[in-house]
Enzyme design. Sequence first.
Site, PDB file in Angstrom:
ATOM      1  N   ARG A 164      -2.978   8.710  17.104  1.00  0.00           N
ATOM      2  CA  ARG A 164      -2.112   7.585  17.422  1.00  0.00           C
ATOM      3  C   ARG A 164      -1.900   7.435  18.926  1.00  0.00           C
ATOM      4  O   ARG A 164      -1.734   6.351  19.433  1.00  0.00           O
ATOM      5  CB  ARG A 164      -0.776   7.839  16.729  1.00  0.00           C
ATOM      6  CG  ARG A 164       0.166   6.700  16.679  1.00  0.00           C
ATOM      7  CD  ARG A 164       1.394   7.171  15.912  1.00  0.00           C
ATOM      8  NE  ARG A 164       2.333   6.097  15.732  1.00  0.00           N
ATOM      9  CZ  ARG A 164       3.148   5.654  16.685  1.00  0.00           C
ATOM     10  NH1 ARG A 164       3.121   6.191  17.884  1.00  0.00           N
ATOM     11  NH2 ARG A 164       3.970   4.661  16.415  1.00  0.00           N
ATOM     12  N   ARG A 179      -2.075   9.555  11.541  1.00  0.00           N
ATOM     13  CA  ARG A 179      -2.786   8.306  11.814  1.00  0.00           C
ATOM     14  C   ARG A 179      -4.058   8.596  12.595  1.00  0.00           C
ATOM     15  O   ARG A 179      -4.051   9.411  13.521  1.00  0.00           O
ATOM     16  CB  ARG A 179      -1.879   7.395  12.647  1.00  0.00           C
ATOM     17  CG  ARG A 179      -2.412   5.991  12.913  1.00  0.00           C
ATOM     18  CD  ARG A 179      -2.092   5.093  11.775  1.00  0.00           C
ATOM     19  NE  ARG A 179      -2.524   3.718  11.941  1.00  0.00           N
ATOM     20  CZ  ARG A 179      -1.734   2.727  12.342  1.00  0.00           C
ATOM     21  NH1 ARG A 179      -0.481   2.978  12.681  1.00  0.00           N
ATOM     22  NH2 ARG A 179      -2.200   1.489  12.398  1.00  0.00           N
ATOM     23  N   GLU A 219       0.873  -1.181   0.000  1.00  0.00           N
ATOM     24  CA  GLU A 219       0.000   0.000   0.000  1.00  0.00           C
ATOM     25  C   GLU A 219       0.898   1.215   0.000  1.00  0.00           C
ATOM     26  O   GLU A 219       2.011   1.168   0.515  1.00  0.00           O
ATOM     27  CB  GLU A 219      -0.857   0.038   1.271  1.00  0.00           C
ATOM     28  CG  GLU A 219      -1.963  -1.000   1.295  1.00  0.00           C
ATOM     29  CD  GLU A 219      -2.667  -1.060   2.649  1.00  0.00           C
ATOM     30  OE1 GLU A 219      -2.354  -0.240   3.529  1.00  0.00           O
ATOM     31  OE2 GLU A 219      -3.522  -1.938   2.812  1.00  0.00           O
ATOM     32  N   LYS A 247       2.418   4.492   1.432  1.00  0.00           N
ATOM     33  CA  LYS A 247       2.575   5.003   2.798  1.00  0.00           C
ATOM     34  C   LYS A 247       2.278   6.498   2.753  1.00  0.00           C
ATOM     35  O   LYS A 247       3.039   7.275   2.183  1.00  0.00           O
ATOM     36  CB  LYS A 247       3.984   4.742   3.328  1.00  0.00           C
ATOM     37  CG  LYS A 247       4.160   5.181   4.768  1.00  0.00           C
ATOM     38  CD  LYS A 247       5.509   4.749   5.317  1.00  0.00           C
ATOM     39  CE  LYS A 247       5.581   4.923   6.826  1.00  0.00           C
ATOM     40  NZ  LYS A 247       5.359   6.292   7.286  1.00  0.00           N
ATOM     41  N   LYS A 259       7.414  -1.242   6.949  1.00  0.00           N
ATOM     42  CA  LYS A 259       7.385   0.073   6.303  1.00  0.00           C
ATOM     43  C   LYS A 259       8.713   0.352   5.630  1.00  0.00           C
ATOM     44  O   LYS A 259       9.770   0.041   6.158  1.00  0.00           O
ATOM     45  CB  LYS A 259       7.020   1.172   7.300  1.00  0.00           C
ATOM     46  CG  LYS A 259       7.936   1.279   8.497  1.00  0.00           C
ATOM     47  CD  LYS A 259       7.445   2.353   9.465  1.00  0.00           C
ATOM     48  CE  LYS A 259       8.357   2.441  10.662  1.00  0.00           C
ATOM     49  NZ  LYS A 259       7.827   3.246  11.754  1.00  0.00           N
TER      50      LYS A 259
END
Length: 558
Positions: A265, A250, A243, A245, A412
């Site tokens: 977050r 968040r 996906e 980033k 990530k």
Amino acid sequence: MMAAVATLDDFARMADQVAATTSKREKVRLLSGFLRDLAGADLVLGTRYATGTVFAVGDPRTLQVGGAAFQNVLQEVGGVGPAELAGIWRRHADIGRVTGDVLRMSARSAEPLTLQALDAAFAAMAAASGARAKTAALRELLSSTTPDAGRYVAKLISGEMRIGLREGLVEEAIGVAFDAPAAAVSRAVMLVGDLAEVAALAAAGRLDSAEPRWFVPLRFMLATPVMDAQEAVARMGEDVWVEDKYDGIRCQLHRSAGRVELYSRDLKNVTRQFPEVAAAAAELQRDVILDGEVLAFHDGRVMPFQALQTRLGRVSPDAALMAQVPVVYVAWDVLVDGADVLLDAPLRERRARLEAMGAHERIVLAHLESVHGAAEVDRRFDDARARLNEGLMLKRPDSPYTPGRRGLSWLKLKRPLDTLDVVVIGAEWGHGKRRGVLSDVTFAVRVDETDELVPIGKAYSGLTDAEIAEMTQLLLDITTADRGHYRSVQPQIVLEVAFDAVRASNRHRSGYALRFPRIARWRHDKSVGDIDTLSRVRALAAVRSMEKEQRVDQDTAV
Ligand code: AMP
């Protein structure tokens, strides 16, 4: 034996013992002994305070007491002057100890404060509007505690508990206190997100009934950084989902019966900051808990993070700002869909549910592709960068959603620019244009095993003037020692720093230094527990020197 009413002095006695030992087992034994004697509201509050927090997870209330206001009240209540207080600060550099010392200097005849009375006092402080009313509420609280209890009032208000009780240990203590298996406690924590609630369930023998609840945020699933596509594929296998980033904020979105709340977050309620996302979510046809990112998006293009940043400092945006920096919600996961809890369902199924939710102009889905092998990952990485996103997330299609865990199911990848999350531990006054502001900061990373903070560099560029002004104010507030030019500060401000390389160096105590460090952004959403560790620094340094060797090899091979 059940204690009649738990007092903050009881809590302080236990917490002091916890702080005094480095043995994790002993810490767990002490806390579990304390919790076992509590029931009802006392158990909930005792657990919550052990985690160093004042209100329930997801509770939108905050105390909003600055360090300067706290110190003013402390001077007043303790009858000490600024110079005397500064002297005490030099001795301790810890807000709790400073408070204890100051309170001990005045004659006190305080009755032990019960945990429930403390809860009521915190509620009154949160409800007090305006600096005067807040100061009055704080004065009343500090005047009614013993010095030992006062130390913990200070620690709780400042969010600096520092007794070496990480959440995992509190979790363990709950299990030990109520004879519940560790796995059952940890699962309940994943599901309800709030350790205090979990303690209550464990005491009632009802851990099995733990379930996510609307408007109580779950922890976020975290990703492990990888250096490159090769490493990603080596860890995850050849077939992965990638996906984009996204470089936003968040955000967990709860929507039930038309009500919408957004959580950051760090589990704070941020609904008022993004009214257009809340309004869009209210229109969805389903009750859901989504995981995703708020992203600044204008005219079909992603806006740089700096644009979004202008919205982050405000409690709620005005119409002009909303028009200037419009935001969308990019969803990549659904944790609850109506009556179905999907945490254990494979990502593949969760994604299908997400796609069935229907499109909305302001609630969009993360760009997803299924790829094979490192070369394809590299290509997708370039595509993501071309879409102005930060890099790639790699996910295992068969993985469950594990709240609060940093595992290998999500990786990530954000080359070429590596960044580190660090905490500010000191600051210096600037020169020239930067005179009068604390613009030069010294920052640290965390030693994995001990949680000790070790300095790794200094930076002075990257923030806007407005941010520097805001940070200066905060740095003054959290100063623990003022040496004129340089001040040590409580480790609270988390920065993401970018750099060109990491090198072994004896300039800093970490044993490493960064080449050309600059502040990429102020991570308001992260706290000191979230910063990068020395082992990541070590890994970055190792990779860099390996790359260099390879380059040298290639050069000499010709
Ligand atoms: P970092 O902030 O560098 O630790 O990277 C992890 C963050 O990437 C998450 O907390 C999200 O805010 C963000 N992110 C962006 N896009 C995605 C995505 N597609 N899936 C998961 N996280 C993402």
